[in-house]
Design a protein around this motif. Sequence first.
Motif, PDB file in Angstrom:
ATOM      1  N   CYS A 156       9.377   0.904  -4.538  1.00 22.99           N
ATOM      2  CA  CYS A 156       8.047   0.998  -5.149  1.00 22.99           C
ATOM      3  C   CYS A 156       7.541   2.425  -5.327  1.00 22.99           C
ATOM      4  O   CYS A 156       6.999   2.782  -6.380  1.00 22.99           O
ATOM      5  CB  CYS A 156       7.042   0.181  -4.342  1.00 22.99           C
ATOM      6  N   ASP A 157       7.680   3.250  -4.284  1.00 27.58           N
ATOM      7  CA  ASP A 157       7.065   4.579  -4.373  1.00 27.58           C
ATOM      8  C   ASP A 157       7.952   5.621  -5.045  1.00 27.58           C
ATOM      9  O   ASP A 157       7.676   6.820  -4.982  1.00 27.58           O
ATOM     10  CB  ASP A 157       6.603   5.061  -2.999  1.00 27.58           C
ATOM     11  N   LEU A 158       9.018   5.172  -5.699  1.00 27.92           N
ATOM     12  CA  LEU A 158       9.845   6.112  -6.475  1.00 27.92           C
ATOM     13  C   LEU A 158       9.198   6.454  -7.816  1.00 27.92           C
ATOM     14  O   LEU A 158       9.649   7.365  -8.509  1.00 27.92           O
ATOM     15  CB  LEU A 158      11.231   5.503  -6.741  1.00 27.92           C
ATOM     16  N   PHE A 159       8.135   5.716  -8.169  1.00 27.84           N
ATOM     17  CA  PHE A 159       7.572   5.858  -9.509  1.00 27.84           C
ATOM     18  C   PHE A 159       6.092   6.230  -9.442  1.00 27.84           C
ATOM     19  O   PHE A 159       5.385   5.879  -8.502  1.00 27.84           O
ATOM     20  CB  PHE A 159       7.765   4.558 -10.299  1.00 27.84           C
ATOM     21  N   GLU A 160       5.656   6.946 -10.469  1.00 24.77           N
ATOM     22  CA  GLU A 160       4.279   7.421 -10.538  1.00 24.77           C
ATOM     23  C   GLU A 160       3.382   6.357 -11.156  1.00 24.77           C
ATOM     24  O   GLU A 160       3.852   5.406 -11.780  1.00 24.77           O
ATOM     25  CB  GLU A 160       4.228   8.720 -11.351  1.00 24.77           C
ATOM     26  N   TRP A 161       2.088   6.535 -10.998  1.00 22.98           N
ATOM     27  CA  TRP A 161       1.132   5.526 -11.466  1.00 22.98           C
ATOM     28  C   TRP A 161       1.289   5.240 -12.954  1.00 22.98           C
ATOM     29  O   TRP A 161       1.298   4.081 -13.373  1.00 22.98           O
ATOM     30  CB  TRP A 161      -0.300   5.979 -11.167  1.00 22.98           C
TER      31      TRP A 161
ATOM     32  N   GLN B 117       0.808  -1.215   0.000  1.00 22.28           N
ATOM     33  CA  GLN B 117       0.000   0.000   0.000  1.00 22.28           C
ATOM     34  C   GLN B 117       0.844   1.268   0.000  1.00 22.28           C
ATOM     35  O   GLN B 117       0.473   2.278   0.591  1.00 22.28           O
ATOM     36  CB  GLN B 117      -0.932  -0.004   1.219  1.00 22.28           C
ATOM     37  N   GLU B 118       1.989   1.236  -0.655  1.00 25.27           N
ATOM     38  CA  GLU B 118       2.816   2.421  -0.729  1.00 25.27           C
ATOM     39  C   GLU B 118       2.054   3.576  -1.401  1.00 25.27           C
ATOM     40  O   GLU B 118       1.290   3.355  -2.340  1.00 25.27           O
ATOM     41  CB  GLU B 118       4.105   2.151  -1.523  1.00 25.27           C
ATOM     42  N   PRO B 119       2.245   4.798  -0.938  1.00 24.82           N
ATOM     43  CA  PRO B 119       1.565   5.947  -1.572  1.00 24.82           C
ATOM     44  C   PRO B 119       2.189   6.242  -2.935  1.00 24.82           C
ATOM     45  O   PRO B 119       3.382   6.540  -3.037  1.00 24.82           O
ATOM     46  CB  PRO B 119       1.811   7.090  -0.577  1.00 24.82           C
ATOM     47  N   ILE B 120       1.403   6.132  -3.979  1.00 20.81           N
ATOM     48  CA  ILE B 120       1.883   6.326  -5.344  1.00 20.81           C
ATOM     49  C   ILE B 120       1.201   7.554  -5.938  1.00 20.81           C
ATOM     50  O   ILE B 120      -0.035   7.686  -5.875  1.00 20.81           O
ATOM     51  CB  ILE B 120       1.572   5.092  -6.217  1.00 20.81           C
ATOM     52  N   GLN B 121       2.002   8.443  -6.499  1.00 24.70           N
ATOM     53  CA  GLN B 121       1.448   9.667  -7.078  1.00 24.70           C
ATOM     54  C   GLN B 121       0.487   9.338  -8.210  1.00 24.70           C
ATOM     55  O   GLN B 121       0.805   8.538  -9.098  1.00 24.70           O
ATOM     56  CB  GLN B 121       2.581  10.554  -7.594  1.00 24.70           C
TER      57      GLN B 121
END
Length: 538
Positions: free
Chosen positions: A316-321, A79-83
């Motif tokens: 994981c959260d280094l990248f956008e949707w 559930q990492e926050p992804i832009q």
Amino acid sequence: MQHRFLALAMLASADAAVISTYTTVITSSVLPPYFQSTPEVFQGPTPTGSEPFLAQTNPVTFSGATTTTFFPASPLQTQEPIQDQPAGDNIFTQMGNIGPYRSSPGFGVDEYPLPNGSEIVWMNMLARHGSRYPTDPNPLGSLIPGSGATFSGQLSWLNNWTYVLGTNILTPLGRQELYDSGVLHNYQYGHLFNPNSTTKLVLRTTTEDRMRKSAQNFAAGFWGLGYDEYAQIEYIIDETGFNSTLSPTNLCVNNNNYRTSAGQNVSTEWIGNYTQNAVKRLNSMSSGFTWNASTVYSAQQLCPYETVALGYSEWCDLFEWQEWEDFEYSIDLDFAGTYGFQSPTSRAVGVGYVEEVLARLNHHLITNATAEVNVTLDSMNSTFPTNQNLYFDFTHEVDLFSTLTAFSFRQFAPLLSATSYQANRELIVSHMVPFGCRLNIELIQAPAPVPTNRSGGWSGYESGEPTTYIHFVLNQRTLPLGQSIPACGDRADGWCELSTWMQAQADALTLADYDYACNGNYSPPAWGAITNGVPPSS
């Protein structure tokens, strides 16, 4: 005092004798009863109940995105926050063939329970191994640690990052996925197994460690730890040059050379385009290390690999949707051109397993060498039984993907654009062959024809003779046969009359053109030049 020392010496001697005796017992494999697991002494009453048959008895109308009714606790943090991530979605739906197992969201038809009076009489499963470590070490594991590079901002954690993943073997989640699959299949099809049979059920897998352990964990889930009382696992050699329908790419020369490069080429070009913003973003937080399309893609791959191995990944959260959607799309392009309908060898790679399914349905051995079938094994009842009601086989995702092509599931044949993202597409690898995926083929006997349209509810059988249907289920959702084989008709339930489907498969081997496809001397087709999974005419 002298007597006291003598007594202690005698006690020490006695203890040594006991230890020596106990060591002898252990090393001679005769365990004391409190360590002995078999035979099971003092086990108490053990009457068992009827084997379940959920695939047949489930009355639920399947209209949602999944056939499960609850979600067990998962060991993974996903559930990492992804832009820009859409509400209710998750990047782990965009991981292609390296994401953890999940049931497919569907392939264009609704699910229907079995009509009263019909029964499932036969089931053949082809499954992939569970989540594993990478097949080769990720390049960043040797490029970043010890390089002297420094990172800031969102990349600060990389200053202390080390690469800790193994190679090829199952992760703990991989073991769980196959165990859970075994439990699920027992609930779904356990009734088809006869525990009082005088012969053991034969399961087939390959000799690679992750393949062995996948079959073993599945068997433990289906039967329990004493599965070898009911089942015998057959291990087929998984090496270049050996015949096996469970690892057929090993024998198809052209599947492993430049003749199937179109998919990889367009995928590489796609990666070079969509990673440009990420390259700039990561370089702005890096000193002494220069990111490029290749290393950014390796970073994205570490997200699912670390997650299935360690439970969580900071990559994981280094990248956008959108970058995750593009990541999935890069894998879709590669699979379409290497193992799908845009590949010149895909039908050839998958057709051997089609032959085996047809042989099982017709209850005959295979005695003539065709495709990559191992005739030595498939010509013997002991290694290729044809009288089982249940068949469990284990393979690799690329081989299962090619098998879908050889079965002529043409709904996955439309050409994907190499230059623009196609949101509405049938071919999505994460829906088809994630870790732990499985293809189930059911035979359903009905006392009369089942109506083609059941969308308004069950209104009874049509008049006519008893009819046998075939039903394909990929990751717990129906693969509609009519969308790919017109003769099957436009059935709401996706089934096909068995005789119609068998006739459609009659020319599968001829169409695959195995020898030319795998060994022929032809130019590598350009992207889009092939739409049927076979090479240009010889």
